[in-house]
Every structure is written in structure tokens, then in C-alpha cells.
Motif scaffolding. Structure first.
Motif, PDB file in Angstrom:
ATOM      1  N   LYS A  47       0.823   0.766  10.559  1.00  0.00           N
ATOM      2  CA  LYS A  47      -0.396   0.021  10.209  1.00  0.00           C
ATOM      3  C   LYS A  47      -1.628   0.802  10.643  1.00  0.00           C
ATOM      4  O   LYS A  47      -1.554   1.679  11.506  1.00  0.00           O
ATOM      5  N   TRP A  84      -5.630  -3.489   4.594  1.00  0.00           N
ATOM      6  CA  TRP A  84      -5.364  -4.884   5.022  1.00  0.00           C
ATOM      7  C   TRP A  84      -6.524  -5.340   5.890  1.00  0.00           C
ATOM      8  O   TRP A  84      -7.241  -4.524   6.468  1.00  0.00           O
ATOM      9  N   GLN A  87      -4.892  -6.110  11.788  1.00  0.00           N
ATOM     10  CA  GLN A  87      -4.370  -4.942  12.502  1.00  0.00           C
ATOM     11  C   GLN A  87      -4.967  -3.645  11.969  1.00  0.00           C
ATOM     12  O   GLN A  87      -4.277  -2.647  11.771  1.00  0.00           O
ATOM     13  N   ASN A 131      -2.576  -5.296   1.132  1.00  0.00           N
ATOM     14  CA  ASN A 131      -1.888  -6.468   1.682  1.00  0.00           C
ATOM     15  C   ASN A 131      -2.845  -7.656   1.771  1.00  0.00           C
ATOM     16  O   ASN A 131      -3.934  -7.540   2.336  1.00  0.00           O
ATOM     17  N   TYR A 177       1.743 -13.064   0.912  1.00  0.00           N
ATOM     18  CA  TYR A 177       2.584 -14.173   1.371  1.00  0.00           C
ATOM     19  C   TYR A 177       2.174 -15.442   0.642  1.00  0.00           C
ATOM     20  O   TYR A 177       1.154 -15.467  -0.034  1.00  0.00           O
ATOM     21  N   HIS A 210       8.116 -15.067   3.379  1.00  0.00           N
ATOM     22  CA  HIS A 210       8.205 -15.727   4.680  1.00  0.00           C
ATOM     23  C   HIS A 210       8.465 -17.193   4.400  1.00  0.00           C
ATOM     24  O   HIS A 210       7.542 -18.015   4.314  1.00  0.00           O
ATOM     25  N   GLU A 239       9.337  -9.028   3.011  1.00  0.00           N
ATOM     26  CA  GLU A 239       9.268  -9.431   4.429  1.00  0.00           C
ATOM     27  C   GLU A 239      10.064 -10.720   4.697  1.00  0.00           C
ATOM     28  O   GLU A 239       9.648 -11.583   5.433  1.00  0.00           O
ATOM     29  N   PHE A 301       4.703 -16.853  15.946  1.00  0.00           N
ATOM     30  CA  PHE A 301       3.860 -17.285  14.822  1.00  0.00           C
ATOM     31  C   PHE A 301       4.570 -18.330  13.993  1.00  0.00           C
ATOM     32  O   PHE A 301       5.741 -18.136  13.654  1.00  0.00           O
TER      33      PHE A 301
END
Ligand code: HAH
Length: 330
Positions: A47, A84, A87, A131, A177, A210, A239, A301
């Protein structure tokens, strides 16, 4: 007992079987990785903040270790993730104490992509180039990130164009996601269609998957795969984990899953793999966001310090009962 065959060998003709790894799980789960997976993704080590902490400083020691691990075990390698809002080092958005100007941010983006993608050119078959730029709110299209504030939507196509120039052979994905929720699904679809209509090199969509033992519905998953596939692009599950808790369930009393949870998770995994087989000609790879229940990002999380058990392998690296069923063509 009959030796359990390998998960990736079982699906070798259909799609790659992948797992996200980190500096700890590459050791704790090394045997499971070797036997059951043929594609790897660095969970955090590639990342932006991990490899490019300061404008003139790249730190590739750990990402190089993970790439070397993949090569040693002859596993294909995915890249996660280039552009993204999370991060990502703060310095890239700052300039003399203010928000960076557009052309400087673009130059910094290109430098990052050229350096990172260039370093691993030919070693990474697929990149999560961009992302999570689509907003979760129904009444918004784009997430209001610093990328968006400075550059508007143009940063998205630039990221794909720069990445394609840096490695023309890599499959370039847009990753997100809640990708099976109809509202967000339609916005992701629109985004990719707009990009493709402009000739932007987007080759596929990453459905993060997810999921949990209650939702999304199988019907919404099917509809999402069909809608993305109708763009003539590759679909990847990027993921996957199947949480034992609904997203808004904040309970913290369990030290292990209930029998009911385990039964539900088994049923959901069997259903998911039926769907993946049904759409195998569109699906390039199915990647879990981890390997075994001894480590998952879901332990923190959305509820910090709350244990979860989302994978096909338990805390002792042993295959759960459902794995045998998935591979017996049930
Ligand atoms: O499921 C979500 C809900 C809200 C925000 C982000 C996500 C997922 N966000 C993912 C999860 C873990 C990170 O390691 C990945 O890089 C990121 O893509």
C-alpha cells in the motif's frame, strides 16, 4: 484418512485461488498457502504508506520479501493497491502547508505508479489500480477523498493510464466493497462503463466480497457478477471473508462461533462456490482476505478486539468441514 486434495488444484480449470498474506501469516500459514493457493496478495505491505512514506523515499524491503516468497513457492502475485483514500501517506496531498495543486498531485501519482509498478513489472499479473472511489451514500456518486477534491474524477483514468504504460501486460482492476448492493453496484457499473467508453485501460472489476453469514443475498451477488460481466471485463473476487456477524452486530461476548453460526457459514460458503462455478468463464481469480482464522483484519473491524472466524481454515490451520464439501462438487 483420504488426503484432502488441494483447493487451487480442484479449481485449476476454473479460476485462481488466492489469499492475502502478511509478514506473520506467510510463516504461520505457509503450509496451507503452499498446498491450497496459487495466487497471493500483500495485505498491507504494498500500500502507498508502506512503500512510499516520504516524497523521495521508497521502502520496498518488506514488499520485496513477499514477492520473493510468492516466487519461491511459484505462486502468481496480485498488486494491492495503487490509488486509495486510506493508508496513503499524508505528504502526497500537501504542498507548503496547503492542499496540493492538481498538476503536482498528478506528477506525484505518476512517480508513485511508475516506481512501484515498474519495480514489479512482469511479476504481478493483476493490479487493484484504484480502490473504493464510489460513495456508499445513495445520493452521492464519488467518495469525497483528497484525490477527488484536487483532481475531480480525472484521477481515476490517469491512474489506469499510468499503470498500463508502466506494465502493459498486467490486468488492471477497479476494486470496491459492498459491490453486490444494488445501489453501489449500479454506480460501479456506470464508472467502469464510462471509463471503457473513453478507451481507458480498465480490464476488470474487483468485488472485494467482504460478506457475512446473513448478507448479501445470493441473488444480489449473482446480479452483480452478471452486470459487471456484461461490460465484457474480467470479474475477480479480491478480498473474500465470511464474517460470523452482521455488519451492525457489535456483540463482543463470544470466544468462539456458535454451532448455528458455523452451520450458516458452511451453507453460505457452499452457495458462494456454486455461484463462482456458475460464472467461472467470467471469474479470473477468487482471493480470500487472509488464510486461516488465527489472523483476520475482522478481529478489529468494525469492532476493535472482537474475534471473528471468517475463513475455510481454522485457528490451527486445519481445513473446516465445509472445505471437503466444496471440493466434493456438492
Ligand atoms: O469492508 C469495508 C468496509 C468499510 C471500509 C472499507 C472496507 C474494506 N476495505 C478493504 C479491507 C481491508 C483492507 O486491508 C483492504 O486494503 C481494503 O481494500
Amino acid at each position: 484418512t483420504k488426503q484432502l486434495t488441494s483447493l487451487y488444484q480442484h479449481f485449476e480449470k476454473d479460476f485462481k485461488m488466492g489469499a492475502a498474506i502478511n509478514q506473520r501469516t506467510m510463516y504461520s500459514s505457509e503450509e496451507v498457502i503452499k498446498k491450497h493457493f496459487n495466487s497471493l496478495t500483500a495485505e498491507n505491505e504494498m500500500k502507498f504508506e508502506s512503500v512510499h512514506p516520504n516524497e523521495n523515499e521508497y521502502t520496498f524491503e518488506i514488499s520485496d520479501k513477499i514477492v520473493a516468497f510468492a516466487e519461491k513457492h511459484q505462486k502468481a502475485m496480485r498488486g494491492h493497491t495503487l490509488i486509495w483514500h486510506n493508508q496513503t501517506s499524508d505528504w502526497i496531498f500537501e504542498q507548503s502547508g496547503r492542499l496540493v495543486d492538481p498538476e503536482t498531485l498528478l506528477k506525484r501519482m505518476k512517480d508513485h505508479i511508475d516506481t512501484v509498478v515498474g519495480r514489479y513489472k512482469g511479476k504481478i499479473y493483476s493490479w487493484d489500480v484504484v480502490n473504493e472511489v464510489i460513495a456508499d451514500e445513495a445520493d452521492k456518486f464519488y467518495r469525497d477523498s483528497k484525490w477527488f477534491q484536487v483532481l475531480g474524477e480525472s484521477f481515476i483514468e490517469k491512474a489506469f493510464e499510468y499503470t498500463h504504460l508502466a506494465d502493459p501486460n498486467a490486468t488492471l482492476l477497479y476494486n470496491d466493497y459492498n459491490e453486490s448492493n444494488p445501489g453501489k453496484r449500479d454506480k460501479i457499473y456506470q464508472l467502469i462503463r464510462q471509463l471503457k467508453d473513453k478507451g481507458v485501460p480498465v480490464h476488470g472489476v474487483g468485488m472485494q466480497a467482504h460478506w457475512n453469514i446473513y448478507d448479501p443475498s445470493l441473488d444480489n451477488i449473482r446480479k452483480a457478477i452478471e452486470k459487471y460481466a456484461s461490460l465484457g471485463i474480467e470479474v475477480q473476487i479480491t478480498e473474500m471473508d465470511v464474517s460470523m456477524f452482521a455488519f451492525d452486530d457489535k456483540r463482543t461476548d463470544l470466544t468462539e462461533p456458535t454451532e448455528e453460526m458455523k452451520a450458516l457459514q458452511m451453507e453460505r460458503y457452499l452457495q458462494f462456490f456454486e455461484v463462482f462455478k456458475e460464472y467461472k468463464k467470467h471469474i479470473g481469480a477468487v482471493t480470500f482476505w487472509g488464510v486461516a482464522d488465527d489472523y483476520t483484519w475482522l478481529n478489529d473491524f468494525p469492532v476493535k478486539g472482537r474475534k471473528n472466524w471468517p475463513f475455510l481454515f481454522d485457528e490451527n490451520q486445519q481445513p473446516k468441514e465445509v472445505l471437503k464439501k466444496i471440493m466434493s462438487n456438492r
